[in-house]
Motif scaffolding. Sequence first.
Motif, PDB file in Angstrom:
ATOM      1  N   ASN A  40     -14.270   2.556 -11.492  1.00 21.13           N
ATOM      2  CA  ASN A  40     -13.369   1.439 -11.184  1.00 21.13           C
ATOM      3  C   ASN A  40     -13.452   0.318 -12.207  1.00 21.13           C
ATOM      4  OD1 ASN A  40     -12.524   2.766  -8.888  1.00 21.13           O
ATOM      5  ND2 ASN A  40     -14.068   1.815  -7.593  1.00 21.13           N
ATOM      6  N   GLY A  41     -14.539   0.250 -12.942  1.00 19.22           N
ATOM      7  CA  GLY A  41     -14.692  -0.814 -13.926  1.00 19.22           C
ATOM      8  C   GLY A  41     -13.975  -0.531 -15.224  1.00 19.22           C
ATOM      9  N   GLY A  42     -13.437   0.675 -15.367  1.00 19.73           N
ATOM     10  CA  GLY A  42     -12.704   1.019 -16.565  1.00 19.73           C
ATOM     11  C   GLY A  42     -13.592   1.228 -17.778  1.00 19.73           C
ATOM     12  N   LEU A  43     -14.812   1.614 -17.554  1.00 16.56           N
ATOM     13  CA  LEU A  43     -15.749   1.790 -18.661  1.00 16.56           C
ATOM     14  C   LEU A  43     -15.280   2.873 -19.622  1.00 16.56           C
ATOM     15  CD1 LEU A  43     -18.454   0.752 -19.707  1.00 16.56           C
ATOM     16  CD2 LEU A  43     -19.571   2.549 -18.430  1.00 16.56           C
ATOM     17  N   ILE A  44     -14.727   3.935 -19.097  1.00 16.46           N
ATOM     18  CA  ILE A  44     -14.248   5.026 -19.951  1.00 16.46           C
ATOM     19  C   ILE A  44     -13.039   4.558 -20.759  1.00 16.46           C
ATOM     20  CG2 ILE A  44     -13.224   7.331 -19.913  1.00 16.46           C
ATOM     21  CD1 ILE A  44     -15.018   7.892 -17.470  1.00 16.46           C
ATOM     22  N   ASP A  45     -12.124   3.824 -20.110  1.00 17.97           N
ATOM     23  CA  ASP A  45     -10.954   3.303 -20.824  1.00 17.97           C
ATOM     24  C   ASP A  45     -11.369   2.324 -21.917  1.00 17.97           C
ATOM     25  OD1 ASP A  45      -9.229   4.768 -19.236  1.00 17.97           O
ATOM     26  OD2 ASP A  45      -8.948   3.140 -17.786  1.00 17.97           O
ATOM     27  N   LYS A  46     -12.344   1.488 -21.601  1.00 19.30           N
ATOM     28  CA  LYS A  46     -12.815   0.520 -22.598  1.00 19.30           C
ATOM     29  C   LYS A  46     -13.437   1.224 -23.798  1.00 19.30           C
ATOM     30  CE  LYS A  46     -13.629  -3.258 -19.366  1.00 19.30           C
ATOM     31  NZ  LYS A  46     -14.632  -4.103 -18.706  1.00 19.30           N
ATOM     32  N   SER A  47     -14.169   2.293 -23.552  1.00 20.38           N
ATOM     33  CA  SER A  47     -14.781   3.016 -24.673  1.00 20.38           C
ATOM     34  C   SER A  47     -13.724   3.704 -25.520  1.00 20.38           C
ATOM     35  CB  SER A  47     -15.815   4.023 -24.170  1.00 20.38           C
ATOM     36  OG  SER A  47     -15.187   5.055 -23.450  1.00 20.38           O
ATOM     37  N   GLN A  48     -12.669   4.223 -24.890  1.00 17.70           N
ATOM     38  CA  GLN A  48     -11.580   4.843 -25.653  1.00 17.70           C
ATOM     39  C   GLN A  48     -10.836   3.801 -26.474  1.00 17.70           C
ATOM     40  OE1 GLN A  48      -9.407   6.847 -22.563  1.00 17.70           O
ATOM     41  NE2 GLN A  48     -10.667   8.691 -22.681  1.00 17.70           N
ATOM     42  N   ASN A  49     -10.599   2.613 -25.901  1.00 20.19           N
ATOM     43  CA  ASN A  49      -9.951   1.538 -26.643  1.00 20.19           C
ATOM     44  C   ASN A  49     -10.805   1.094 -27.823  1.00 20.19           C
ATOM     45  OD1 ASN A  49      -7.768   1.551 -24.927  1.00 20.19           O
ATOM     46  ND2 ASN A  49      -8.517  -0.139 -23.665  1.00 20.19           N
ATOM     47  N   ALA A  50     -12.098   1.013 -27.617  1.00 20.56           N
ATOM     48  CA  ALA A  50     -12.998   0.619 -28.698  1.00 20.56           C
ATOM     49  C   ALA A  50     -12.979   1.652 -29.818  1.00 20.56           C
ATOM     50  CB  ALA A  50     -14.414   0.432 -28.168  1.00 20.56           C
ATOM     51  N   THR A  51     -12.907   2.919 -29.473  1.00 25.21           N
ATOM     52  CA  THR A  51     -12.830   3.979 -30.487  1.00 25.21           C
ATOM     53  C   THR A  51     -11.547   3.854 -31.300  1.00 25.21           C
ATOM     54  OG1 THR A  51     -14.098   5.470 -29.076  1.00 25.21           O
ATOM     55  CG2 THR A  51     -12.825   6.478 -30.833  1.00 25.21           C
ATOM     56  N   GLU A  52     -10.432   3.593 -30.640  1.00 20.99           N
ATOM     57  CA  GLU A  52      -9.158   3.426 -31.346  1.00 20.99           C
ATOM     58  C   GLU A  52      -9.199   2.217 -32.275  1.00 20.99           C
ATOM     59  OE1 GLU A  52      -6.160   3.239 -28.335  1.00 20.99           O
ATOM     60  OE2 GLU A  52      -6.516   5.296 -27.669  1.00 20.99           O
ATOM     61  N   LYS A  53      -9.749   1.100 -31.794  1.00 22.97           N
ATOM     62  CA  LYS A  53      -9.848  -0.097 -32.629  1.00 22.97           C
ATOM     63  C   LYS A  53     -10.745   0.147 -33.836  1.00 22.97           C
ATOM     64  CE  LYS A  53      -8.996  -3.604 -29.103  1.00 22.97           C
ATOM     65  NZ  LYS A  53      -9.577  -4.743 -28.359  1.00 22.97           N
TER      66      LYS A  53
END
Length: 80
Positions: A40-53
């Motif tokens: 629910n905290g979006g940790l996986i989404d945040k890690s994917q966004n960080a990889t893209e950045k």
Amino acid sequence: MFVNRRDMKDVDNGITLIALVITIIILLILAGVTINIIINGGLIDKSQNATEKYKQAETEELESLDNALAKMNSINMGGN
């Protein structure tokens, strides 16, 4: 007034069982909180966004280095 050794042994086993149950309960609570944060905290989404950045920043840096190298080569060749 005096305590029999057999009675003490039974008490020690009970305390060990209680400690085990409490430890398992604490671990279950921690696991539940961790899973909740991950999902629910979006940790996986945040890690994917960080990889893209990171990939985007890497590409921009390589382009910048290529431009700087091309500029240095043109200066060394006598061009402006």
